[in-house]
Design a protein around this motif. Structure first.
Motif, PDB file in Angstrom:
ATOM      1  N   PHE A 169       0.846  -1.203  -0.057  1.00  0.00           N
ATOM      2  CA  PHE A 169       0.176   0.039   0.032  1.00  0.00           C
ATOM      3  C   PHE A 169       0.811   1.245  -0.161  1.00  0.00           C
ATOM      4  O   PHE A 169       0.666   2.373  -0.866  1.00  0.00           O
ATOM      5  CB  PHE A 169      -1.044   0.129   1.315  1.00  0.00           C
ATOM      6  CG  PHE A 169      -1.661   1.163   1.376  1.00  0.00           C
ATOM      7  CD1 PHE A 169      -2.897   1.414   0.472  1.00  0.00           C
ATOM      8  CD2 PHE A 169      -1.456   1.919   2.491  1.00  0.00           C
ATOM      9  CE1 PHE A 169      -3.612   2.638   0.343  1.00  0.00           C
ATOM     10  CE2 PHE A 169      -2.270   3.146   2.607  1.00  0.00           C
ATOM     11  CZ  PHE A 169      -3.375   3.391   1.536  1.00  0.00           C
ATOM     12  N   VAL A 170       1.865   1.300   0.586  1.00  0.00           N
ATOM     13  CA  VAL A 170       2.905   2.600   1.021  1.00  0.00           C
ATOM     14  C   VAL A 170       3.447   2.806  -0.598  1.00  0.00           C
ATOM     15  O   VAL A 170       3.930   3.923  -0.940  1.00  0.00           O
ATOM     16  CB  VAL A 170       3.663   2.345   2.004  1.00  0.00           C
ATOM     17  CG1 VAL A 170       4.789   3.149   2.203  1.00  0.00           C
ATOM     18  CG2 VAL A 170       2.941   2.542   3.409  1.00  0.00           C
ATOM     19  N   ILE A 171       4.193   1.488  -1.079  1.00  0.00           N
ATOM     20  CA  ILE A 171       4.675   1.564  -2.264  1.00  0.00           C
ATOM     21  C   ILE A 171       3.740   2.370  -3.290  1.00  0.00           C
ATOM     22  O   ILE A 171       4.084   2.908  -4.148  1.00  0.00           O
ATOM     23  CB  ILE A 171       5.318   0.281  -2.775  1.00  0.00           C
ATOM     24  CG1 ILE A 171       6.401  -0.284  -1.781  1.00  0.00           C
ATOM     25  CG2 ILE A 171       5.700   0.158  -4.244  1.00  0.00           C
ATOM     26  CD1 ILE A 171       7.699   0.647  -1.761  1.00  0.00           C
ATOM     27  N   GLY A 172       2.494   1.682  -3.604  1.00  0.00           N
ATOM     28  CA  GLY A 172       1.642   2.353  -4.160  1.00  0.00           C
ATOM     29  C   GLY A 172       1.392   3.770  -3.980  1.00  0.00           C
ATOM     30  O   GLY A 172       1.255   4.608  -4.946  1.00  0.00           O
ATOM     31  N   LEU A 173       1.407   4.212  -2.605  1.00  0.00           N
ATOM     32  CA  LEU A 173       1.123   5.692  -2.664  1.00  0.00           C
ATOM     33  C   LEU A 173       2.591   6.519  -2.839  1.00  0.00           C
ATOM     34  O   LEU A 173       2.311   7.587  -3.361  1.00  0.00           O
ATOM     35  CB  LEU A 173       0.777   5.950  -0.858  1.00  0.00           C
ATOM     36  CG  LEU A 173      -0.455   5.533  -0.482  1.00  0.00           C
ATOM     37  CD1 LEU A 173      -0.488   5.677   0.919  1.00  0.00           C
ATOM     38  CD2 LEU A 173      -1.422   6.146  -1.197  1.00  0.00           C
ATOM     39  N   LEU A 174       3.628   5.915  -2.728  1.00  0.00           N
ATOM     40  CA  LEU A 174       4.770   6.514  -3.164  1.00  0.00           C
ATOM     41  C   LEU A 174       4.958   6.549  -4.757  1.00  0.00           C
ATOM     42  O   LEU A 174       5.390   7.552  -5.277  1.00  0.00           O
ATOM     43  CB  LEU A 174       6.155   5.872  -2.709  1.00  0.00           C
ATOM     44  CG  LEU A 174       6.194   5.771  -1.148  1.00  0.00           C
ATOM     45  CD1 LEU A 174       7.613   4.859  -0.963  1.00  0.00           C
ATOM     46  CD2 LEU A 174       6.914   7.281  -0.856  1.00  0.00           C
ATOM     47  N   ILE A 175       4.500   5.527  -5.355  1.00  0.00           N
ATOM     48  CA  ILE A 175       4.376   5.522  -6.722  1.00  0.00           C
ATOM     49  C   ILE A 175       3.365   6.953  -7.161  1.00  0.00           C
ATOM     50  O   ILE A 175       3.625   7.508  -8.144  1.00  0.00           O
ATOM     51  CB  ILE A 175       4.012   4.400  -7.531  1.00  0.00           C
ATOM     52  CG1 ILE A 175       5.286   3.260  -7.250  1.00  0.00           C
ATOM     53  CG2 ILE A 175       3.692   4.549  -9.056  1.00  0.00           C
ATOM     54  CD1 ILE A 175       4.655   1.873  -7.528  1.00  0.00           C
ATOM     55  N   LEU A 176       2.369   7.044  -6.775  1.00  0.00           N
ATOM     56  CA  LEU A 176       1.436   7.942  -6.846  1.00  0.00           C
ATOM     57  C   LEU A 176       1.906   9.481  -6.810  1.00  0.00           C
ATOM     58  O   LEU A 176       2.012  10.538  -7.562  1.00  0.00           O
ATOM     59  CB  LEU A 176      -0.007   8.052  -6.148  1.00  0.00           C
ATOM     60  CG  LEU A 176      -0.966   6.929  -6.439  1.00  0.00           C
ATOM     61  CD1 LEU A 176      -1.970   6.920  -5.398  1.00  0.00           C
ATOM     62  CD2 LEU A 176      -1.479   6.943  -7.830  1.00  0.00           C
ATOM     63  N   GLY A 177       2.790   9.561  -5.780  1.00  0.00           N
ATOM     64  CA  GLY A 177       3.196  10.788  -5.423  1.00  0.00           C
ATOM     65  C   GLY A 177       4.418  11.256  -6.499  1.00  0.00           C
ATOM     66  O   GLY A 177       4.744  12.163  -6.604  1.00  0.00           O
ATOM     67  N   ALA A 178       5.305  10.195  -6.695  1.00  0.00           N
ATOM     68  CA  ALA A 178       6.255  10.269  -7.628  1.00  0.00           C
ATOM     69  C   ALA A 178       5.911  10.608  -9.174  1.00  0.00           C
ATOM     70  O   ALA A 178       6.616  11.234  -9.783  1.00  0.00           O
ATOM     71  CB  ALA A 178       7.225   8.961  -7.562  1.00  0.00           C
TER      72      ALA A 178
END
Length: 160
Positions: free
Chosen positions: A46-55
């Motif tokens: 989930f956090v990796i998905g949020l990091l990808i969204l932010g990047a």
């Protein structure tokens, strides 16, 4: 408090799916070890998905909903397993004898464990509410908790 419950349920489902496909006999692992590992794996994804969204500058409500929908779909097998565990598993403590006398029913050692569990659960719940609280409580909170998310929402990406 439905948000943390949903996130834990969703992340356990994703973690179970990952564990089930990586380790062949995943269901045979003791549940006291398996469930925290599944939740941790799911939160990591989930956090990796949020990091990808932010990047990628897609850190918006629609991006978050897409990530949540994908993780819910990926964790379908884990959701079925979670419902099965809730329906079929029971917690038995060998020192609790509900059919015995009052002295064996009220065990001070077990009561201290139960009160400790309730205290820690309450403490974690208050901490989660403080993390996502809607109002600032100090001068620093106004800049950090209100201005940064506003700037991130308008730009759609993490702040540099």
């Amino acid at each position: 408090l439905l948000c943390p419950a949903f996130l834990v349920f969703m992340t356990r489902g994703v973690g179970f799916t990952i564990g089930h496909f990586v380790v062949p006999d995943w269901r045979e692992i003791d549940m006291r070890i398996r469930v925290p590992v599944e939740i941790t794996l799911g939160f990591f994804v989930f956090v990796i998905g949020l990091l990808i969204l932010g990047a990628t500058a897609l850190y918006t409500l629609s991006g978050l909903l897409v990530v949540l929908a994908l993780l819910t779909a990926i964790g379908f097998l884990g959701h079925k397993e979670t419902f099965h565990d809730i329906r079929s598993r029971t917690i038995t403590l060998e020192n609790h004898d509900p059919q015995g006398d009052l002295i064996s029913l009220i065990n001070p050692k077990l009561l201290s464990i139960e009160f400790g569990y309730f205290f820690l659960t309450f403490l974690l719940g208050v901490a989660l509410i403080n993390v996502i609280r809607p109002m600032p409580i100090g001068w620093d909170d106004l800049g950090v908790y209100m201005n940064f998310p506003k700037m991130m929402a308008t730009s759609g990406e993490y702040l540099k």
